[in-house]
Scaffold this motif. Structure first.
Motif, PDB file in Angstrom:
ATOM      1  N   ALA A 254     -39.813  51.698  34.332  1.00  0.00           N
ATOM      2  CA  ALA A 254     -38.449  51.912  34.404  1.00  0.00           C
ATOM      3  C   ALA A 254     -38.058  53.742  34.948  1.00  0.00           C
ATOM      4  N   LEU A 255     -37.806  54.568  34.517  1.00  0.00           N
ATOM      5  CA  LEU A 255     -37.972  55.527  35.364  1.00  0.00           C
ATOM      6  C   LEU A 255     -37.786  56.018  36.700  1.00  0.00           C
ATOM      7  N   ILE A 256     -38.975  55.426  37.086  1.00  0.00           N
ATOM      8  CA  ILE A 256     -39.182  55.932  38.327  1.00  0.00           C
ATOM      9  C   ILE A 256     -38.126  54.456  38.749  1.00  0.00           C
ATOM     10  N   ALA A 257     -38.297  53.612  38.601  1.00  0.00           N
ATOM     11  CA  ALA A 257     -36.945  53.258  39.327  1.00  0.00           C
ATOM     12  C   ALA A 257     -35.379  53.496  38.975  1.00  0.00           C
ATOM     13  N   ASP A 258     -35.313  53.952  38.058  1.00  0.00           N
ATOM     14  CA  ASP A 258     -34.302  54.709  38.094  1.00  0.00           C
ATOM     15  C   ASP A 258     -34.261  55.787  38.983  1.00  0.00           C
ATOM     16  N   CYS A 259     -35.481  56.732  39.029  1.00  0.00           N
ATOM     17  CA  CYS A 259     -35.150  57.059  40.677  1.00  0.00           C
ATOM     18  C   CYS A 259     -35.171  57.150  41.791  1.00  0.00           C
ATOM     19  N   LEU A 260     -35.544  55.796  41.075  1.00  0.00           N
ATOM     20  CA  LEU A 260     -34.844  55.050  43.038  1.00  0.00           C
ATOM     21  C   LEU A 260     -33.460  54.719  43.336  1.00  0.00           C
ATOM     22  N   LEU A 261     -33.543  53.608  42.741  1.00  0.00           N
ATOM     23  CA  LEU A 261     -31.878  53.772  42.082  1.00  0.00           C
ATOM     24  C   LEU A 261     -30.294  54.583  42.402  1.00  0.00           C
ATOM     25  N   GLU A 262     -31.368  55.694  41.999  1.00  0.00           N
ATOM     26  CA  GLU A 262     -30.668  57.014  42.593  1.00  0.00           C
ATOM     27  C   GLU A 262     -30.102  57.618  43.451  1.00  0.00           C
ATOM     28  N   ARG A 263     -31.712  57.041  43.836  1.00  0.00           N
ATOM     29  CA  ARG A 263     -31.653  57.770  45.444  1.00  0.00           C
ATOM     30  C   ARG A 263     -32.813  59.319  45.396  1.00  0.00           C
ATOM     31  N   ARG A 264     -33.743  59.200  44.312  1.00  0.00           N
ATOM     32  CA  ARG A 264     -33.706  60.331  44.616  1.00  0.00           C
ATOM     33  C   ARG A 264     -35.354  60.454  45.438  1.00  0.00           C
ATOM     34  N   LEU A 265     -36.077  59.244  45.431  1.00  0.00           N
ATOM     35  CA  LEU A 265     -36.857  59.212  45.525  1.00  0.00           C
ATOM     36  C   LEU A 265     -37.481  58.897  46.847  1.00  0.00           C
ATOM     37  N   LEU A 266     -37.285  58.834  47.750  1.00  0.00           N
ATOM     38  CA  LEU A 266     -38.323  58.759  49.499  1.00  0.00           C
ATOM     39  C   LEU A 266     -36.590  58.035  49.506  1.00  0.00           C
ATOM     40  N   PRO A 267     -35.303  58.788  49.675  1.00  0.00           N
ATOM     41  CA  PRO A 267     -34.751  58.311  50.014  1.00  0.00           C
ATOM     42  C   PRO A 267     -34.392  57.620  50.895  1.00  0.00           C
TER      43      PRO A 267
END
Length: 191
Positions: A59-72
């Motif tokens: 869930a934490l990783i999903a939020d990071c992806l959704l907020e474009r903090r990971l792999l943008p």
């Protein structure tokens, strides 16, 4: 006067610190070697603070992806004016990212979506009708690359669903496979 912050300001600062720490640890350690304890230490918060907002690492990783903090940059769908080439490149890039990041990343995102309705809805929205994928497909309609009545939601879901199925079954996709995949979903080229 006290330095003590109260309420939402403190919570938002902690939330952002956790997301930033997660992105840093993901970049340096990868998904498989990242722990909630490590994120808490890196962010300067307690594990309890993390679990207040995120029930799991997925869930934490999903939020990071959704907020474009990971792999943008890696997950952005290009728009070169050729929708088939753009989708082919995007799909091949996703599989390269999954290969480097670890297949457990995708499984964890799926588990997080299955465990938490909100996470699932946010992932669906980010990959579906509110995403760059749909915007790219709309521009392909405007350019005459796709039929005006092309079912955008269904095309997007077919692309993303098939990507997920292939990744879960541990099937890799190269550039040629991605091109065949795009043709299977969009149909033969109109040109």
């Amino acid at each position: 006067m006290s330095d003590h912050r109260q309420g939402p300001v403190r919570s938002e600062a902690a939330r952002i610190a956790v997301l930033e720490a997660t992105a840093r640890l993901f970049a340096t350690r990868g998904y498989d070697h990242m722990t909630m304890e490590g994120v808490a230490a890196e962010a300067g918060v307690s594990k309890q603070t993390i679990y207040r907002w995120w029930p799991s690492k997925g869930a934490l990783i999903a939020d990071c992806l959704l907020e474009r903090r990971l792999l943008p940059d890696q997950l952005t769908l290009p728009d070169t004016g050729d929708v088939r080439a753009d989708l082919t490149s995007w799909i091949a890039t996703i599989f390269r990212v999954l290969d480097r990041a670890g297949e457990s990343l995708l499984r964890s995102l799926i588990a997080a979506a299955a465990e938490n309705v909100e996470v699932g809805q946010r992932l669906h929205a980010s990959l579906g009708m509110e995403s760059s994928l749909t915007d790219r497909l709309r521009s392909a309609i405007d350019a005459g690359e796709l039929r005006a009545d092309a079912p955008l939601a269904e095309i997007g879901e077919a692309l993303v669903g098939s990507l997920i199925l292939r990744a879960l079954s541990r099937q890799t996709v190269d550039e040629a496979g991605a091109a065949r995949f795009v043709t299977a979903v969009l149909g033969a080229s109109r040109a």
